[in-house]
Design a protein around this motif. Structure first.
Motif, PDB file in Angstrom:
ATOM      1  N   PRO A  42      75.573  92.037  12.343  1.00  0.00           N
ATOM      2  CA  PRO A  42      74.924  93.324  12.618  1.00  0.00           C
ATOM      3  C   PRO A  42      75.455  94.444  11.736  1.00  0.00           C
ATOM      4  O   PRO A  42      76.569  94.369  11.219  1.00  0.00           O
ATOM      5  CB  PRO A  42      75.314  93.587  14.066  1.00  0.00           C
ATOM      6  CG  PRO A  42      76.674  92.976  14.187  1.00  0.00           C
ATOM      7  CD  PRO A  42      76.630  91.742  13.333  1.00  0.00           C
ATOM      8  N   HIS A  49      70.579  95.544  20.954  1.00  0.00           N
ATOM      9  CA  HIS A  49      69.447  95.461  21.870  1.00  0.00           C
ATOM     10  C   HIS A  49      69.108  93.991  22.115  1.00  0.00           C
ATOM     11  O   HIS A  49      69.723  93.082  21.539  1.00  0.00           O
ATOM     12  CB  HIS A  49      68.251  96.258  21.351  1.00  0.00           C
ATOM     13  CG  HIS A  49      67.791  95.897  19.959  1.00  0.00           C
ATOM     14  ND1 HIS A  49      67.348  94.643  19.622  1.00  0.00           N
ATOM     15  CD2 HIS A  49      67.721  96.650  18.819  1.00  0.00           C
ATOM     16  CE1 HIS A  49      66.999  94.632  18.348  1.00  0.00           C
ATOM     17  NE2 HIS A  49      67.237  95.834  17.825  1.00  0.00           N
ATOM     18  N   LYS A  54      68.926  87.732  21.115  1.00  0.00           N
ATOM     19  CA  LYS A  54      68.252  86.498  20.731  1.00  0.00           C
ATOM     20  C   LYS A  54      68.926  85.892  19.496  1.00  0.00           C
ATOM     21  O   LYS A  54      69.223  84.695  19.452  1.00  0.00           O
ATOM     22  CB  LYS A  54      66.772  86.768  20.443  1.00  0.00           C
ATOM     23  CG  LYS A  54      66.077  85.525  19.931  1.00  0.00           C
ATOM     24  CD  LYS A  54      64.647  85.742  19.503  1.00  0.00           C
ATOM     25  CE  LYS A  54      64.164  84.497  18.775  1.00  0.00           C
ATOM     26  NZ  LYS A  54      62.743  84.470  18.531  1.00  0.00           N
ATOM     27  N   TYR A 219      73.023  96.587   0.973  1.00  0.00           N
ATOM     28  CA  TYR A 219      73.054  95.495   1.941  1.00  0.00           C
ATOM     29  C   TYR A 219      72.757  94.158   1.265  1.00  0.00           C
ATOM     30  O   TYR A 219      73.460  93.156   1.476  1.00  0.00           O
ATOM     31  CB  TYR A 219      72.013  95.780   3.034  1.00  0.00           C
ATOM     32  CG  TYR A 219      71.979  94.747   4.123  1.00  0.00           C
ATOM     33  CD1 TYR A 219      72.815  94.856   5.233  1.00  0.00           C
ATOM     34  CD2 TYR A 219      71.113  93.652   4.051  1.00  0.00           C
ATOM     35  CE1 TYR A 219      72.788  93.909   6.230  1.00  0.00           C
ATOM     36  CE2 TYR A 219      71.084  92.702   5.045  1.00  0.00           C
ATOM     37  CZ  TYR A 219      71.922  92.836   6.135  1.00  0.00           C
ATOM     38  OH  TYR A 219      71.901  91.889   7.117  1.00  0.00           O
ATOM     39  N   SER A 238      66.418  86.709  10.790  1.00  0.00           N
ATOM     40  CA  SER A 238      65.028  86.866  11.203  1.00  0.00           C
ATOM     41  C   SER A 238      64.097  86.862   9.985  1.00  0.00           C
ATOM     42  O   SER A 238      64.522  87.014   8.841  1.00  0.00           O
ATOM     43  CB  SER A 238      64.862  88.095  12.095  1.00  0.00           C
ATOM     44  OG  SER A 238      65.596  89.176  11.592  1.00  0.00           O
ATOM     45  N   GLU A 240      62.030  88.632   8.381  1.00  0.00           N
ATOM     46  CA  GLU A 240      61.842  89.612   7.315  1.00  0.00           C
ATOM     47  C   GLU A 240      62.800  89.379   6.141  1.00  0.00           C
ATOM     48  O   GLU A 240      62.626  89.954   5.073  1.00  0.00           O
ATOM     49  CB  GLU A 240      61.936  91.040   7.845  1.00  0.00           C
ATOM     50  CG  GLU A 240      63.313  91.505   8.269  1.00  0.00           C
ATOM     51  CD  GLU A 240      63.665  91.154   9.710  1.00  0.00           C
ATOM     52  OE1 GLU A 240      63.032  90.243  10.286  1.00  0.00           O
ATOM     53  OE2 GLU A 240      64.594  91.781  10.250  1.00  0.00           O
ATOM     54  N   TYR A 241      63.796  88.515   6.343  1.00  0.00           N
ATOM     55  CA  TYR A 241      64.720  88.222   5.235  1.00  0.00           C
ATOM     56  C   TYR A 241      64.252  87.054   4.364  1.00  0.00           C
ATOM     57  O   TYR A 241      64.903  86.720   3.377  1.00  0.00           O
ATOM     58  CB  TYR A 241      66.131  87.954   5.768  1.00  0.00           C
ATOM     59  CG  TYR A 241      66.752  89.189   6.381  1.00  0.00           C
ATOM     60  CD1 TYR A 241      67.283  90.196   5.575  1.00  0.00           C
ATOM     61  CD2 TYR A 241      66.765  89.368   7.759  1.00  0.00           C
ATOM     62  CE1 TYR A 241      67.816  91.338   6.130  1.00  0.00           C
ATOM     63  CE2 TYR A 241      67.296  90.524   8.325  1.00  0.00           C
ATOM     64  CZ  TYR A 241      67.824  91.504   7.503  1.00  0.00           C
ATOM     65  OH  TYR A 241      68.345  92.643   8.057  1.00  0.00           O
ATOM     66  N   PHE A 265      64.121  82.753  11.387  1.00  0.00           N
ATOM     67  CA  PHE A 265      63.419  82.548  12.665  1.00  0.00           C
ATOM     68  C   PHE A 265      62.652  83.816  13.033  1.00  0.00           C
ATOM     69  O   PHE A 265      62.885  84.882  12.468  1.00  0.00           O
ATOM     70  CB  PHE A 265      64.415  82.173  13.773  1.00  0.00           C
ATOM     71  CG  PHE A 265      65.546  83.161  13.937  1.00  0.00           C
ATOM     72  CD1 PHE A 265      65.375  84.325  14.658  1.00  0.00           C
ATOM     73  CD2 PHE A 265      66.788  82.912  13.353  1.00  0.00           C
ATOM     74  CE1 PHE A 265      66.408  85.234  14.803  1.00  0.00           C
ATOM     75  CE2 PHE A 265      67.831  83.823  13.491  1.00  0.00           C
ATOM     76  CZ  PHE A 265      67.634  84.987  14.215  1.00  0.00           C
ATOM     77  N   LEU A 268      62.282  88.781  17.941  1.00  0.00           N
ATOM     78  CA  LEU A 268      61.798  88.983  19.303  1.00  0.00           C
ATOM     79  C   LEU A 268      61.030  90.300  19.389  1.00  0.00           C
ATOM     80  O   LEU A 268      61.540  91.335  18.966  1.00  0.00           O
ATOM     81  CB  LEU A 268      62.971  89.011  20.283  1.00  0.00           C
ATOM     82  CG  LEU A 268      62.624  89.349  21.734  1.00  0.00           C
ATOM     83  CD1 LEU A 268      61.801  88.239  22.364  1.00  0.00           C
ATOM     84  CD2 LEU A 268      63.875  89.585  22.550  1.00  0.00           C
ATOM     85  N   LEU A 275      62.103  97.565  19.823  1.00  0.00           N
ATOM     86  CA  LEU A 275      63.355  96.936  19.412  1.00  0.00           C
ATOM     87  C   LEU A 275      63.626  97.299  17.962  1.00  0.00           C
ATOM     88  O   LEU A 275      63.430  96.505  17.052  1.00  0.00           O
ATOM     89  CB  LEU A 275      63.283  95.418  19.583  1.00  0.00           C
ATOM     90  CG  LEU A 275      63.135  94.928  21.024  1.00  0.00           C
ATOM     91  CD1 LEU A 275      63.054  93.412  21.078  1.00  0.00           C
ATOM     92  CD2 LEU A 275      64.300  95.412  21.879  1.00  0.00           C
TER      93      LEU A 275
END
Ligand code: ATP
Ligand code: MG
Length: 564
Positions: A42, A49, A54, A219, A238, A240-241, A265, A268, A275
């Protein structure tokens, strides 16, 4: 049924999700020497959140399933948005959830290594210092349908690039004056590969690195290399990467360093929920909620303060599972797991939200009886407690109707009801004030019905909860509804239009049973017939109790299913 039927290996294989299947394939083939190492990465720019939960559950679960290592790594590359408070908060959230990391790492600890690798790429002719302004750079980047153009600084000699990067690091240039960029392909169909920035100048103090640096890695430059340094085998992230993966591959391959396998993946998404830390922080800063831990927030701290058990959150993300395509999960599914868990664990107590005084006219004044009440019908080991009963009681106002409608079986003039764990009572008089408001009911009780059953076998159709007026404690009760009335707040240009104006209702003077005087902060109980409530961890004290409504007993799931 053929009990001798064996589950084939293929069936086992098919029953695991696609990430576990990939990991199993790698351990079987000896890739990464059979090692499995995951991490949750993170950015400490807010609290966690339920979407993060998840991701954590996937990383944690896979590491545990394959006897691997699970780490927490803060991708703390942006000192302007990140704070120590968020670092500490995220660590505490993970502990509370039960996802304890084996190690805690920080990308900022790799700043020296990242800088050396940047120098190496310059030396290979694969990175350059650019003087274009941010605006110019955007214009040169092109669009999804048009290729970008090369910066006029793209072919700077290697020596000049090395000198400029060193001077950027030494603090010679103001913020935004220059950036270091990877030299890849301005015409690439993947915009991430159009000479992405690696370093930018920010004269800002870092919460860990202090004032050592005035250039900070982007990043995308820090992330893949951080995974590599740590020896992460399966870098799970997730969707978007996915478009960033070719860039991460490019860096790792040019540097010839350890190359993790990245697998994406679905994120959520949940109905009635936002979120995104960017929006959540605005809810906090604009005062729409009272903080990151406001019980209406989808944050771990918010859900915790509302009384949501960690086990319910874990069950929910488990059920949502691992998918490759984004989809939106009905928030009622989370409610279902909250109720399921609290039904098993929460002690039952009496709570009267809107008190109406009841005087039992044939009960002796000054007498107090103690009646036995069951703490949790789902858990015998929770035992029983004693409830005081006396001449003056409180019941909930909505359990009385002066002119009962046809199917109303609770208290009404001349109508007999059972007081839970107590006696049958019958309403004989309705006392009103000058304005016609009902202020008190007079009832009689049948002394033969103690414990809730009549020896003559007569039945009553309603059972209501109650409290002895002299013994009841005052409490403030905060009733919560969805923060967003709209099912898909993300579809609004301005999320404020999606808000529910009635997401919080404060009941200043509810009554609760005396046993709650000792309930510690965070205790969750069921007010019988009303729902689950949690002692507020910030504002409640033994002489001024405050409860947060965790969730109602059942209705919203039924409503969503269209059964109501
Ligand atoms: P946000 O928009 O909320 O800030 P983020 O992805 O920028 O989300 P990070 O702190 O970078 O937040 O997230 C850490 C990890 O959590 C990332 O690897 C990301 O894939 C994952 N993650 C974030 N949001 C979700 C979500 N809604 N569902 C699943 N995983 C998520
Ligand atoms: Mg992010």
């Amino acid at each position: 049924m053929d009990s001798s039927k064996k589950v084939t290996e293929e069936e086992v294989f098919e029953s695991v999700d696609f990430i576990r299947a990939a990991v199993a394939e790698d351990t079987a083939s000896g890739r990464f020497d059979g090692r499995v190492q995951t991490r949750f990465p993170p950015e400490p720019n807010g609290y966690l959140h339920i979407g993060h939960v998840k991701a954590i559950a996937i990383d944690y679960g896979i590491a545990k399933d394959y006897n691997g290592v699970f780490n927490l790594r803060f991708d703390d590359t942006n000192p302007e948005k990140e704070e120590q408070e968020y670092v500490d908060g995220q660590i505490a959230d993970m502990q509370w959830l039960g996802f304890e990391p084996d190690n805690i790492y920080y990308a900022s600890d790799y700043f020296d290594q990242l800088y050396d690798w940047a120098v190496e790429l310059i030396e290979q002719g694969l990175a350059y210092v650019d003087d274009l302004s941010a605006e110019e750079m955007r214009a040169y980047r092109g669009t999804l349908t048009e290729p970008g153009r090369n910066s006029p600084y793209r072919d700077r000699p290697i020596a000049e690039n090395l000198d400029l990067l060193a001077r950027m690091k030494a603090g010679e240039f103001p913020d935004g004056a220059k950036v270091l960029r990877a030299k890849i392909d301005m015409a690439s169909g993947n915009i991430n590969l159009r000479d992405p920035a690696m370093y930018r100048i920010r004269h800002a103090e870092h919460q860990r690195a202090g004032d050592k640096w005035c250039i900070y890695p982007m990043y995308d430059w820090a992330h893949g290399q951080s995974d590599s340094i740590e020896g992460v085998t399966h870098s799970l992230c997730s969707l978007e990467y996915e478009d960033h993966r070719p860039l991460y591959d490019w860096f790792l391959d040019r540097l010839e360093i350890f190359h993790p396998r990245q697998i994406e993946f679905a994120r959520l998404f949940m109905t009635h929920t936002v979120l995104s830390k960017r929006v959540l922080i605005r809810l906090v800063n604009d005062g729409i909620v009272q903080g990151w831990d406001d019980p209406r927030m989808p944050t771990v701290v918010g859900m915790r303060r509302r009384g949501v058990p960690a086990a319910a959150i874990r069950d929910f993300v488990d059920r949502v599972g691992v998918a490759k395509a984004n989809s939106t999960v009905d928030i009622a599914l989370l409610d279902f797991y909250i109720r399921q868990e609290l039904n098993l664990t929460a002690p039952r107590v009496m709570g009267v939200l809107e008190p109406l005084k009841v005087v039992i006219t044939n009960y002796p004044a000054g007498q107090v009886e103690w009646l036995e009440a069951v703490n949790n019908p789902e858990d015998e080991s929770a035992g029983t407690r004693q409830l005081p009963f006396s001449r003056e009681l409180y019941i909930d106002r909505d359990d009385f109707q002066e002119v009962p409608h046809r199917k109303f079986f609770r208290l009404a003039p001349g109508q007999e009801v059972r007081l839970r764990y107590g006696y049958f009572i019958t309403c004989t008089d309705v006392v009103k004030d000058a304005s016609g408001e009902i202020v008190e009911l007079h009832c009689t009780y049948d002394p033969e019905t103690k414990g809730g059953y009549a020896p003559d076998g007569r039945r009553v159709k309603g059972t209501i909860h109650w409290l002895s007026a002299a013994h009841a404690l005052n409490a403030e009760v905060r009733m919560y509804d969805r923060l967003f009335a709209a099912e898909d707040p993300g579809s609004f240009d301005d999320f404020r239009e999606a808000l529910n104006p009635n997401s919080l209702t404060i009941i200043p003077s509810a009554k609760v049973e005396p046993s709650l005087a000792e309930a510690g902060p965070g205790t969750v109980v069921q007010f019988e017939r009303k729902g689950y409530f949690c002692v507020d961890s910030k504002d409640s004290s033994p002489d001024a109790l405050v409860f947060n409504q965790t969730i109602g007993l059942r209705d919203s799931w039924a409503k969503i299913q269209g059964k109501k």
